[in-house]
Design a protein around this motif. Structure first.
Motif, PDB file in Angstrom:
ATOM      1  N   ALA A   1     -11.864  -0.634   3.062  1.00  0.00           N
ATOM      2  CA  ALA A   1     -11.469  -0.208   4.400  1.00  0.00           C
ATOM      3  C   ALA A   1      -9.967  -0.305   4.601  1.00  0.00           C
ATOM      4  CB  ALA A   1     -12.188  -1.059   5.448  1.00  0.00           C
ATOM      5  N   PHE A   2      -9.273  -0.962   3.679  1.00  0.00           N
ATOM      6  CA  PHE A   2      -7.811  -1.086   3.715  1.00  0.00           C
ATOM      7  C   PHE A   2      -7.256   0.008   2.814  1.00  0.00           C
ATOM      8  CE2 PHE A   2      -4.096  -4.309   3.231  1.00  0.00           C
ATOM      9  CZ  PHE A   2      -3.426  -3.686   4.270  1.00  0.00           C
ATOM     10  N   ARG A   3      -6.825   1.108   3.402  1.00  0.00           N
ATOM     11  CA  ARG A   3      -6.433   2.287   2.636  1.00  0.00           C
ATOM     12  C   ARG A   3      -5.216   2.961   3.262  1.00  0.00           C
ATOM     13  NH1 ARG A   3     -10.921   3.573   5.776  1.00  0.00           N
ATOM     14  NH2 ARG A   3     -12.616   3.350   4.300  1.00  0.00           N
TER      15      ARG A   3
ATOM     16  N   LEU B   1       0.827  -1.210   0.000  1.00  0.00           N
ATOM     17  CA  LEU B   1       0.000   0.000   0.000  1.00  0.00           C
ATOM     18  C   LEU B   1       0.860   1.259   0.000  1.00  0.00           C
ATOM     19  CD1 LEU B   1      -3.039  -0.412   2.455  1.00  0.00           C
ATOM     20  CD2 LEU B   1      -3.101  -0.083  -0.008  1.00  0.00           C
ATOM     21  N   LEU B   2       1.857   1.284   0.870  1.00  0.00           N
ATOM     22  CA  LEU B   2       2.714   2.463   0.981  1.00  0.00           C
ATOM     23  C   LEU B   2       3.501   2.698  -0.296  1.00  0.00           C
ATOM     24  CD1 LEU B   2       3.988   1.992   4.651  1.00  0.00           C
ATOM     25  CD2 LEU B   2       2.140   3.463   3.836  1.00  0.00           C
ATOM     26  N   THR B   3       3.934   1.636  -0.941  1.00  0.00           N
ATOM     27  CA  THR B   3       4.630   1.784  -2.216  1.00  0.00           C
ATOM     28  C   THR B   3       3.690   2.340  -3.284  1.00  0.00           C
ATOM     29  OG1 THR B   3       6.107  -0.065  -1.685  1.00  0.00           O
ATOM     30  CG2 THR B   3       5.946   0.569  -3.990  1.00  0.00           C
ATOM     31  N   GLY B   4       2.426   1.928  -3.218  1.00  0.00           N
ATOM     32  CA  GLY B   4       1.447   2.422  -4.183  1.00  0.00           C
ATOM     33  C   GLY B   4       1.062   3.870  -3.980  1.00  0.00           C
TER      34      GLY B   4
ATOM     35  N   VAL C   1      -4.335  -0.574  -5.346  1.00  0.00           N
ATOM     36  CA  VAL C   1      -3.287  -1.581  -5.327  1.00  0.00           C
ATOM     37  C   VAL C   1      -3.939  -2.943  -5.072  1.00  0.00           C
ATOM     38  CG1 VAL C   1      -1.241  -2.432  -4.121  1.00  0.00           C
ATOM     39  CG2 VAL C   1      -1.510   0.021  -4.508  1.00  0.00           C
ATOM     40  N   GLN C   2      -3.571  -3.927  -5.827  1.00  0.00           N
ATOM     41  CA  GLN C   2      -4.083  -5.274  -5.601  1.00  0.00           C
ATOM     42  C   GLN C   2      -3.422  -5.869  -4.357  1.00  0.00           C
ATOM     43  OE1 GLN C   2      -6.357  -7.203  -7.272  1.00  0.00           O
ATOM     44  NE2 GLN C   2      -6.933  -5.526  -8.640  1.00  0.00           N
ATOM     45  N   VAL C   3      -4.228  -6.338  -3.413  1.00  0.00           N
ATOM     46  CA  VAL C   3      -3.697  -6.912  -2.178  1.00  0.00           C
ATOM     47  C   VAL C   3      -4.364  -8.262  -1.900  1.00  0.00           C
ATOM     48  CG1 VAL C   3      -3.158  -4.676  -1.136  1.00  0.00           C
ATOM     49  CG2 VAL C   3      -5.408  -5.708  -0.761  1.00  0.00           C
TER      50      VAL C   3
ATOM     51  N   ILE D   1      -4.400   9.174  -1.912  1.00  0.00           N
ATOM     52  CA  ILE D   1      -5.010   8.047  -1.215  1.00  0.00           C
ATOM     53  C   ILE D   1      -4.940   6.818  -2.112  1.00  0.00           C
ATOM     54  CG2 ILE D   1      -7.325   8.697  -2.000  1.00  0.00           C
ATOM     55  CD1 ILE D   1      -8.414   7.514   0.620  1.00  0.00           C
ATOM     56  N   VAL D   2      -4.660   5.680  -1.509  1.00  0.00           N
ATOM     57  CA  VAL D   2      -4.593   4.414  -2.239  1.00  0.00           C
ATOM     58  C   VAL D   2      -5.457   3.396  -1.500  1.00  0.00           C
ATOM     59  CG1 VAL D   2      -3.123   2.476  -2.875  1.00  0.00           C
ATOM     60  CG2 VAL D   2      -2.312   4.805  -3.228  1.00  0.00           C
ATOM     61  N   TYR D   3      -6.319   2.706  -2.242  1.00  0.00           N
ATOM     62  CA  TYR D   3      -7.165   1.662  -1.679  1.00  0.00           C
ATOM     63  C   TYR D   3      -6.590   0.289  -2.025  1.00  0.00           C
ATOM     64  CZ  TYR D   3     -10.790   5.143  -0.787  1.00  0.00           C
ATOM     65  OH  TYR D   3     -11.490   6.228  -0.314  1.00  0.00           O
ATOM     66  N   GLY D   4      -6.600  -0.591  -1.036  1.00  0.00           N
ATOM     67  CA  GLY D   4      -6.205  -1.966  -1.278  1.00  0.00           C
ATOM     68  C   GLY D   4      -7.383  -2.761  -1.797  1.00  0.00           C
TER      69      GLY D   4
END
Length: 324
Positions: free
Chosen positions: A155-157, A106-109, A191-193, A116-119
């Motif tokens: 919710a994973f952001r 996430l942080l890399t994305g 980002v795909q997680v 803001i980046v969503y997983g």
């Protein structure tokens, strides 16, 4: 690397918090220069607060906040976001479905051009009905509220701390932080997680709760329902004019007998239903205005714990929030 605050709303998570914090403490030193873990206990009826308080006492980088009652996930997130200290924030669930090991991804994305980046999970994890209801709600957010990536909301952001300024106007019990964020920035990425299965307990979100949440979102952040009532009124009005035209044409043709009692009664029921739906939607808006005027807080902090010390507090959620 950067400094990171991980904010976790906690409800009935006494069994998962120790493992979650242990995994976070193993991952975060490799992804951040400085970090903290903020556990916001949302009035949980079990011993989640005692567990969170104990974790805060044993680890200097863990802070625990106890809300006075259950205010809901997004309200708890607002409380945690307002008291977080570092320039990048990560939010995640407390049930270990969001793997802490995915935080570096996430942080890399979160590239310099993004706020803001969503997983986004690679697959469904809640069952077909729950996944369908959740996906439908997220897609409903797309475009309607300026949340162009509404279908990817999670919710994973990870996001930059300046976005919390968009929460300054948040007050009352109805909160949706992703809509507030969408009003502050359009620099959104995904980002795909990996998503894991829940190890203990069961989700507090049911399809019925998602439906209620969807209604709350549409009524609380949009005038679309009122506009739909207007369109529905115009449509039923046009249908009524057609029926009147047919009746007058029949009468002028010499047939004065009133036929179709069943169809007439059905039309009356249809128009009455349209009126009741309209009154219900207008009443929902008026009810929300009434609740806001009552001054119900977004949250109230009862106590906080860090570095082995627990301190009682009474902090009402508002623009000023609380910071240590």
């Amino acid at each position: 690397m950067t400094n990171v605050s991980v904010v976790i709303p906690c409800y009935r998570s006494a069994r998962t918090l120790p493992a979650l914090v242990e995994r976070l403490l193993a991952v975060l030193p490799t992804a951040a220069d400085l970090f903290e873990i903020v556990l916001v206990v949302d009035g949980s009826p079990d011993d989640t607060w005692e567990v969170a308080q104990g974790l805060a006492g044993r680890h200097g980088s863990v802070r625990a906040v106890l809300l006075a009652r259950n205010y809901g996930q997004h309200n708890a997130l607002v409380a945690g976001i307002r008291c977080a200290r570092y320039e990048v924030m990560v939010t995640m669930d407390d049930d270990l479905q969001h793997p802490p090991e995915e935080i570096p991804r996430l942080l890399t994305g979160l590239e310099p051009g993004l706020d803001i980046v969503y997983g986004v999970p690679t697959g469904g994890t809640h069952g077909r009905i729950r996944d369908f209801a959740s996906k439908s709600l997220k897609c409903g957010l797309s475009g309607r509220f300026g949340a162009e990536n509404g279908g990817d909301i999670s919710a994973f952001r990870a996001f930059r701390s300046f976005l919390r300024e968009s929460l300054d106007g948040v007050a009352g019990p109805h909160t949706q932080i992703d809509i507030a964020f969408s009003w502050a920035t359009t620099r959104v990425g995904t980002v795909q997680v990996r998503m894991d299965s829940r190890l203990a307990g069961r989700s507090n979100y049911t399809p019925a709760m998602l439906v209620r949440h969807a209604i709350g979102v549409f009524v609380g952040y949009s005038t679309l329902p009122l506009r739909l009532v207007t369109y529905f009124g115009l449509l039923t009005g046009a249908f009524g004019i057609v029926l009147l035209t047919v009746f007058l044409w029949t009468y002028w043709s010499g047939d004065s007998t009133v036929k179709g009692f069943t169809s007439t009664a059905s039309m009356i029921a249809l128009f009455a239903s349209a009126q009741m739906i309209a009154l219900g939607i207008i009443g929902e808006y008026l009810g929300r205005i009434h609740v806001e005027r009552m001054g119900r807080p977004t949250y109230i902090v009862r106590s906080r714990a860090e570095s082995g010390a627990a301190q009682p507090m009474t902090v009402t959620g508002g623009p000023e929030g609380w910071s240590a």
